[in-house]
Design a protein around this motif. Sequence first.
Motif, short mmCIF file in Angstrom:
data_model
loop_
_atom_site.label_atom_id
_atom_site.label_comp_id
_atom_site.label_asym_id
_atom_site.label_seq_id
_atom_site.Cartn_x
_atom_site.Cartn_y
_atom_site.Cartn_z
N GLN A 44 10.06 0.93 0.87
CA GLN A 44 9.33 0.07 -0.05
C GLN A 44 7.87 0.07 0.34
O GLN A 44 7.48 -0.46 1.39
N ALA A 45 7.05 0.71 -0.49
CA ALA A 45 5.62 0.77 -0.26
C ALA A 45 4.98 -0.54 -0.73
O ALA A 45 5.56 -1.24 -1.58
N PRO A 46 3.82 -0.86 -0.22
CA PRO A 46 3.15 -2.10 -0.64
C PRO A 46 2.98 -2.18 -2.14
O PRO A 46 2.49 -1.25 -2.78
N GLY A 47 3.45 -3.26 -2.73
CA GLY A 47 3.30 -3.47 -4.16
C GLY A 47 4.25 -2.68 -5.04
O GLY A 47 4.11 -2.70 -6.26
N LYS A 48 5.20 -2.01 -4.43
CA LYS A 48 6.13 -1.19 -5.21
C LYS A 48 7.56 -1.63 -4.98
O LYS A 48 7.87 -2.35 -4.03
N GLY A 91 0.36 8.07 1.63
CA GLY A 91 1.24 7.63 0.55
C GLY A 91 2.64 7.32 1.00
O GLY A 91 3.42 6.73 0.24
N THR A 92 2.98 7.71 2.21
CA THR A 92 4.33 7.42 2.72
C THR A 92 4.36 6.15 3.57
O THR A 92 5.39 5.82 4.14
N THR A 93 3.23 5.46 3.62
CA THR A 93 3.22 4.16 4.29
C THR A 93 4.15 3.21 3.56
O THR A 93 4.03 3.02 2.34
N ALA A 94 5.08 2.64 4.30
CA ALA A 94 6.08 1.77 3.67
C ALA A 94 6.93 1.12 4.75
O ALA A 94 6.87 1.52 5.92
N LEU A 120 8.45 -0.72 9.83
CA LEU A 120 7.21 -0.37 9.14
C LEU A 120 6.67 0.95 9.66
O LEU A 120 6.52 1.15 10.87
N VAL A 121 6.37 1.83 8.73
CA VAL A 121 5.70 3.09 9.04
C VAL A 121 4.33 3.05 8.38
O VAL A 121 4.23 2.90 7.16
N THR A 122 3.30 3.19 9.18
CA THR A 122 1.94 3.19 8.67
C THR A 122 1.31 4.54 8.98
O THR A 122 1.26 4.96 10.14
N VAL A 123 0.86 5.22 7.94
CA VAL A 123 0.23 6.53 8.10
C VAL A 123 -1.26 6.35 7.84
O VAL A 123 -1.68 6.08 6.73
#
Length: 125
Positions: A44-48, A91-94, A120-123
């Motif tokens: 789940q990405a931010p806002g999605k 874009g894969t931050t989620a 949490l994965v932050t790229v």
Amino acid sequence: QPQLVESGGGLVQPGGSLRLSCTASGFTASGFTLGVYVMAWFRQAPGKEREALSCITGGNILTNYAEGRFTISRDNAKNTMYLQMNSLNPGTTAVYYCAARWISCSHNVNDMNYWGKGTLVTVSS
């Protein structure tokens, strides 16, 4: 009580790789082995909305629901599922979640029987 615990998330630079793990416990209390449950990765990405990435059965049959440089695998002896992600981009931050479902794979969030709390994965550079 069945539980799923994700681990392995963190900060990674663009182009990097990461392997997430999901360890299951408590599933055999019902009298069945973990192998009768399919396991899946969602993110789940931010806002999605939460979206399905891939699902794997106890017999290691894979179903991919999204495109990307990731590979799902499962070690039933260790009660653990993995998500290997390569060439990561912002874009894969989620938040990445693992889930389990009785018998058959589904991409539908509402079909999952059990969820982990996510990692949490932050790229980012």
